[in-house]
Design a protein around this motif. Structure first.
Motif, PDB file in Angstrom:
ATOM      1  N   ALA A 190       3.992  -4.438  -4.138  1.00 50.20           N
ATOM      2  CA  ALA A 190       4.336  -5.869  -3.952  1.00 50.20           C
ATOM      3  C   ALA A 190       2.856  -6.612  -3.833  1.00 50.20           C
ATOM      4  O   ALA A 190       2.934  -7.788  -4.011  1.00 50.20           O
ATOM      5  N   MET A 191       1.796  -5.568  -3.373  1.00 45.18           N
ATOM      6  CA  MET A 191       0.579  -6.387  -3.017  1.00 45.18           C
ATOM      7  C   MET A 191      -0.450  -6.226  -4.431  1.00 45.18           C
ATOM      8  O   MET A 191      -1.193  -6.904  -4.154  1.00 45.18           O
ATOM      9  N   ILE A 192       0.275  -5.681  -5.454  1.00 44.04           N
ATOM     10  CA  ILE A 192      -0.538  -5.588  -6.675  1.00 44.04           C
ATOM     11  C   ILE A 192      -1.164  -6.830  -7.035  1.00 44.04           C
ATOM     12  O   ILE A 192      -2.152  -7.065  -7.256  1.00 44.04           O
ATOM     13  N   PRO A 193      -0.231  -8.138  -7.207  1.00 48.15           N
ATOM     14  CA  PRO A 193      -0.638  -9.192  -7.670  1.00 48.15           C
ATOM     15  C   PRO A 193      -1.673  -9.775  -6.992  1.00 48.15           C
ATOM     16  O   PRO A 193      -2.566 -10.418  -7.375  1.00 48.15           O
ATOM     17  N   ALA A 194      -1.567  -9.650  -5.606  1.00 43.15           N
ATOM     18  CA  ALA A 194      -2.732 -10.345  -4.913  1.00 43.15           C
ATOM     19  C   ALA A 194      -4.013  -9.549  -4.891  1.00 43.15           C
ATOM     20  O   ALA A 194      -5.098 -10.131  -4.942  1.00 43.15           O
ATOM     21  N   MET A 195      -3.941  -8.287  -5.184  1.00 41.63           N
ATOM     22  CA  MET A 195      -5.088  -7.272  -5.388  1.00 41.63           C
ATOM     23  C   MET A 195      -5.755  -7.887  -6.682  1.00 41.63           C
ATOM     24  O   MET A 195      -7.039  -7.923  -6.625  1.00 41.63           O
ATOM     25  N   PHE A 196      -4.863  -8.016  -7.745  1.00 46.64           N
ATOM     26  CA  PHE A 196      -5.608  -8.429  -8.919  1.00 46.64           C
ATOM     27  C   PHE A 196      -5.847  -9.824  -9.539  1.00 46.64           C
ATOM     28  O   PHE A 196      -6.697 -10.183 -10.220  1.00 46.64           O
ATOM     29  N   GLY A 197      -5.101 -10.580  -8.760  1.00 50.33           N
ATOM     30  CA  GLY A 197      -5.115 -12.215  -9.039  1.00 50.33           C
ATOM     31  C   GLY A 197      -4.359 -12.563 -10.133  1.00 50.33           C
ATOM     32  O   GLY A 197      -4.457 -13.763 -10.630  1.00 50.33           O
ATOM     33  N   PHE A 198      -3.524 -11.851 -10.762  1.00 47.40           N
ATOM     34  CA  PHE A 198      -2.559 -11.939 -11.608  1.00 47.40           C
ATOM     35  C   PHE A 198      -1.563 -10.867 -11.570  1.00 47.40           C
ATOM     36  O   PHE A 198      -1.421  -9.875 -10.829  1.00 47.40           O
ATOM     37  N   VAL A 199      -0.013 -11.203 -12.112  1.00 46.67           N
ATOM     38  CA  VAL A 199       0.883 -10.339 -12.152  1.00 46.67           C
ATOM     39  C   VAL A 199       0.882  -9.357 -13.311  1.00 46.67           C
ATOM     40  O   VAL A 199       0.992  -9.791 -14.437  1.00 46.67           O
ATOM     41  N   PRO A 200       0.389  -8.133 -13.200  1.00 47.79           N
ATOM     42  CA  PRO A 200       0.216  -7.159 -14.305  1.00 47.79           C
ATOM     43  C   PRO A 200       1.737  -6.932 -14.967  1.00 47.79           C
ATOM     44  O   PRO A 200       2.651  -6.637 -14.436  1.00 47.79           O
ATOM     45  N   GLU A 201       1.592  -6.714 -16.323  1.00 50.22           N
ATOM     46  CA  GLU A 201       2.727  -6.270 -17.153  1.00 50.22           C
ATOM     47  C   GLU A 201       2.182  -5.243 -18.005  1.00 50.22           C
ATOM     48  O   GLU A 201       0.979  -5.127 -18.383  1.00 50.22           O
ATOM     49  N   GLU A 202       3.177  -4.315 -18.471  1.00 52.17           N
ATOM     50  CA  GLU A 202       2.774  -3.142 -19.096  1.00 52.17           C
ATOM     51  C   GLU A 202       1.252  -2.316 -18.863  1.00 52.17           C
ATOM     52  O   GLU A 202       0.483  -2.623 -19.704  1.00 52.17           O
TER      53      GLU A 202
END
Length: 322
Positions: A14-26
């Protein structure tokens, strides 16, 4: 910069988007953790690229740097992809590569999409669960309070730097004897952004022209370590969108440096790629690219560029204010 901490399988995803600044796909995502489960380094690549030997080497090199500098204790690996068999196979390849080089994998999970209610599976324990809303994760809330945003996708993040608007030409590069005036143009424009006001076309052209002089650009990079950092990023992103030619290239280079310095590696990587398409030999961006690929921490880049700005200011006999 806020410290991310891995606490539970679902929370990590759940914290991945906040870490990267975007919602990663594939994507394949690796996060290096220290002994206190703090995230000390992250790496993301398009999921199919884990099949490429060179990209696997880059992943391992990033982890090696984290082990040497930041005290890597374990690694979390997450595969995001719509096709379950493909993402499981590529997750296994990533985990195998990491463990072959002596880095213990603490968690290996896969999920179709990083969104609320999506089913995740941790393959080591067989644990499954439904993902909480990433937007309400503690790290996302802190990021928002600090003025950060999370783009819906990497493509959307890329569009924040895409050429748009008037297509302006930069003003002429200032001579060294005019540097102080050029620096003041940049600082005034940053203050305009900080006040929430639009920068007019003539000032955009003036800023784009000013940073054609490397000494002005070096002084602008010094803002990455001070209170003006976010306003400076907003300004140079605006200049990059609205100008063309070398003015756009240099504005993108400044965005790359400032976003790297403030911990926004994904946007820095996008800006770096845009510059390298136009000028593969751009010295500053080449250094940033090497640093990013080797997992060098923002604080280290910050120290180097801030020192360069201070040195340039001293050479010019002016007071440097970040």
């Amino acid at each position: 910069m806020t410290v991310a901490r891995a606490e539970g399988f679902g929370s990590v995803i759940a914290m991945i988007p906040a870490m990267f600044g975007f919602v990663p796909e594939e994507s394949i995502i690796a996060a290096a953790l220290d002994e206190d489960n703090r995230v000390v380094c992250t790496y993301r690549l398009d999921i199919h690229l884990i099949d490429d030997l060179e990209r696997r080497h880059q992943l391992v090199n990033t982890l090696a740097r984290a082990a040497t500098v930041d005290g890597l204790d374990s690694v979390v690996v997450v595969a995001v992809g719509t096709e379950v068999d493909a993402r499981q196979a590529r997750l296994s390849r990533a985990v195998e590569t990491i463990e072959q080089h002596g880095y213990p994998v603490k968690m290996a999970a896969h999920i179709a999409a990083v969104g609320e209610g999506e089913l995740w599976c941790e393959t080591r324990t067989g644990t499954t669960g439904l993902l909480e809303d990433p937007a309400v994760h503690e790290l996302a809330v802190v990021r928002a309070v600090e003025g950060g945003t999370v783009a819906p996708s990497r493509d959307e993040l890329t569009r924040t730097l895409a050429a748009s608007g008037e297509g302006l030409d930069a003003d002429a590069r200032p001579d060294d004897e005019d540097i102080l005036a050029a620096v003041m143009v940049v600082y005034d424009a940053v203050d305009t952004c900080a006040a929430g006001k639009p920068v007019d076309s003539s000032d955009v052209q003036a800023v784009a022209g000013a940073i054609l002089n490397p000494k002005v650009r070096d002084l602008a990079l010094g803002m990455g370590s001070g209170d003006r950092s976010h306003a400076a990023i907003d300004l140079f992103a605006d200049v990059a969108r609205r100008t063309r030619g070398q003015g756009r290239v240099e504005a993108l280079a400044v965005v790359a440096a400032l976003t790297y310095m403030t911990g926004n590696g994904p946007l820095a990587g996008i800006a770096i790629a845009m510059v390298k398409r136009r000028n593969p030999l751009h010295r500053l961006v080449d250094l940033l690219d090497i640093a990013l690929q080797n997992g060098i921490q923002p604080s280290q880049i910050n120290e180097v560029l801030a020192a360069g700005a201070t040195q340039t200011a001293a050479q010019l006999g002016i007071d440097f204010i970040s």
